[in-house]
Design a protein around this motif. Structure first.
Motif, PDB file in Angstrom:
ATOM      1  N   ILE A 106       0.834  -1.205   0.000  1.00  0.00           N
ATOM      2  CA  ILE A 106       0.000   0.000   0.000  1.00  0.00           C
ATOM      3  C   ILE A 106       0.870   1.256   0.000  1.00  0.00           C
ATOM      4  O   ILE A 106       0.563   2.254  -0.666  1.00  0.00           O
ATOM      5  N   LYS A 107       2.009   1.233   0.717  1.00  0.00           N
ATOM      6  CA  LYS A 107       2.898   2.394   0.759  1.00  0.00           C
ATOM      7  C   LYS A 107       3.638   2.563  -0.566  1.00  0.00           C
ATOM      8  O   LYS A 107       3.844   3.690  -1.028  1.00  0.00           O
ATOM      9  N   SER A 109       2.519   1.536  -3.578  1.00  0.00           N
ATOM     10  CA  SER A 109       1.570   1.964  -4.608  1.00  0.00           C
ATOM     11  C   SER A 109       1.142   3.415  -4.415  1.00  0.00           C
ATOM     12  O   SER A 109       0.969   4.153  -5.386  1.00  0.00           O
ATOM     13  N   ARG A 110       1.003   3.837  -3.160  1.00  0.00           N
ATOM     14  CA  ARG A 110       0.609   5.231  -2.919  1.00  0.00           C
ATOM     15  C   ARG A 110       1.718   6.187  -3.373  1.00  0.00           C
ATOM     16  O   ARG A 110       1.459   7.200  -4.016  1.00  0.00           O
ATOM     17  N   ASN A 309      -0.349   6.936   9.413  1.00  0.00           N
ATOM     18  CA  ASN A 309      -0.222   5.933   8.345  1.00  0.00           C
ATOM     19  C   ASN A 309       0.100   4.563   8.943  1.00  0.00           C
ATOM     20  O   ASN A 309       1.244   4.128   8.950  1.00  0.00           O
ATOM     21  N   ASP A 311      -0.824   0.406   9.110  1.00  0.00           N
ATOM     22  CA  ASP A 311      -1.372  -0.695   8.327  1.00  0.00           C
ATOM     23  C   ASP A 311      -2.644  -1.225   8.995  1.00  0.00           C
ATOM     24  O   ASP A 311      -2.697  -1.382  10.215  1.00  0.00           O
TER      25      ASP A 311
END
Length: 405
Positions: A106-107, A109-110, A309, A311
């Motif tokens: 997720i980090k 891709s962001r 931020n 998870d």
């Protein structure tokens, strides 16, 4: 060393791009601590979810046209990466971020897809990613944006302190998380130079408290790499050469908190303040809740919640462990006769006592129960410790052996 004038200049640069974050008072924490009042500086509400974009943007805005054309590079597994990537995209500057290979998807891709940076995955930890970033910087002629050991980054982070004083001019104690020291250096400078009597306390995770160790040793100390920590955003082996002397000059105390205390603080903030805060951002709350800051007794105290931020899987585990500690979730082993109807009798008695079955496992062959017996492992939602004792007593009255796991 960064000065108040540097921070004031950074404030003017950032004024149109970084919105001031709220700093509300907390009735719950004021009532449950010895502080006269507790305020939370909500940096978890920044666009990228953390304070890091203050320093990143200030650094980017001080680049020359030639440096902007070359592009920037940073090493980070999270908040710094997103702050650099987001504002570089806004300014039309090409950004490369080197992240450890184990960085959550997720980090990655962001940073890459949402904020438009080129992401390079290299190494098993931050230090290896940092080494690769330096190699790429030299090879491609990029400008390095350090997460904390940079004067412009420190000055940008210091704008948080100026905001805080505007919001609560009478604040007496401020708690700030410490990793490499960039945030607390800037904030402490802004606060102490504006209001010398204010008390600044830094908070680290005891898993790797490199600033605390350096202060105690009177020199920079490099600690071994940390194991797994819930406060990964401040898990730094060695603080900065720029930040260390500023902390020695401006910070009154550095304390540390352990993993369980941080997890409990995250859960309390989620439940009572409706705030999602990552481990690194919750260390100040953990310190106050566990009596690590005697300086805050009877004082108006502000706590910087530096980021949010976290998870979702980590939140899930924290909630479950918190429920177990509070007695609102329990796992019982019940040994009962292996006859038809016994399982139904067990669940019926549990229902009579108003507990909710979350999970149930019925075992014969691989349990320690004797022949003619079965072991049932049941996970229950309860109202608290007294309810658990009531359940245990009721099941034992049926002649069954009950053990809490």
């Amino acid at each position: 060393m960064v000065t108040l004038q540097d921070i004031l200049a950074a404030r003017e640069r950032l004024r149109d791009a970084i919105r001031p974050t709220p700093c509300p008072a907390s009735d719950y924490f004021t009532e449950r601590t010895e502080c006269a009042a507790v305020y939370f500086k909500l940096e978890n509400l920044q666009r990228t979810g953390a304070f890091k974009e203050r320093g990143a943007l200030n650094k980017l805005l001080t680049l020359t046209p030639e440096e902007r054309k070359r592009g920037v590079i940073a090493a980070s597994a999270g908040n710094h990466a997103q702050g650099v990537a987001y504002h570089a995209r806004r300014l039309g500057v090409k950004a490369t971020i080197v992240m450890p290979e184990r960085t959550p998807l997720i980090k990655v891709s962001r940073t890459r897809d949402e904020y438009g940076a080129r992401v390079v995955l290299k190494g098993s930890n931050y230090d290896e990613a940092y080494a690769e970033a330096l190699r790429i910087q030299q090879e491609e002629g990029l400008v390095f944006v350090h997460p904390f050991n940079d004067a412009h980054v420190i000055a940008g982070q210091g704008t948080l302190g100026l905001e805080l004083l505007e919001q609560w001019p009478d604040v007496e104690v401020v708690l700030v998380p410490i990793g490499g020291g960039g945030l607390i250096s800037g904030v402490a400078c802004a606060l102490k130079e504006s209001k010398p009597g204010i008390i600044i306390v830094g908070v680290q995770t005891s898993t790797i408290d490199s600033m605390k160790a350096s202060i105690e040793a009177g020199k920079l100390v490099e600690l071994p790499a940390a194991g797994t920590t819930i406060a990964d955003g401040i898990a730094v082996k060695k603080v900065g050469e720029l930040t260390f002397p500023m902390v020695r000059k401006y910070v009154d105390a550095v304390v540390s908190v352990d993993e369980e205390e941080i997890a409990a603080a995250i859960l309390t903030l989620l439940e009572q303040e409706k705030s999602v805060v990552e481990g690194a951002g919750a260390v100040g709350v953990a310190a106050v809740l566990n009596g690590r800051v005697p300086q805050a007794k009877g004082k108006r105290t502000a706590i910087v919640l530096s980021g949010g931020n976290i998870d979702m899987n980590v939140i899930s585990r924290i909630i479950e462990r918190g429920l177990v500690k509070a007695g609102r979730l329990v796992q019982l082993e019940v040994r009962l006769p292996d006859r038809p109807g016994m399982l139904a009798r067990l669940t019926s008695r549990i229902a009579d006592l108003r507990a909710n079955v979350v999970d149930l496992h019925h075992e014969r062959a691989f349990s320690k129960a004797g022949l003619g017996e079965a072991m049932v492992e049941v996970t229950l939602e309860t109202t608290g410790p007294a309810h658990i004792r009531e359940l245990e007593q009721a099941l034992e009255e049926l002649g069954w052996q009950v053990a809490r796991k």
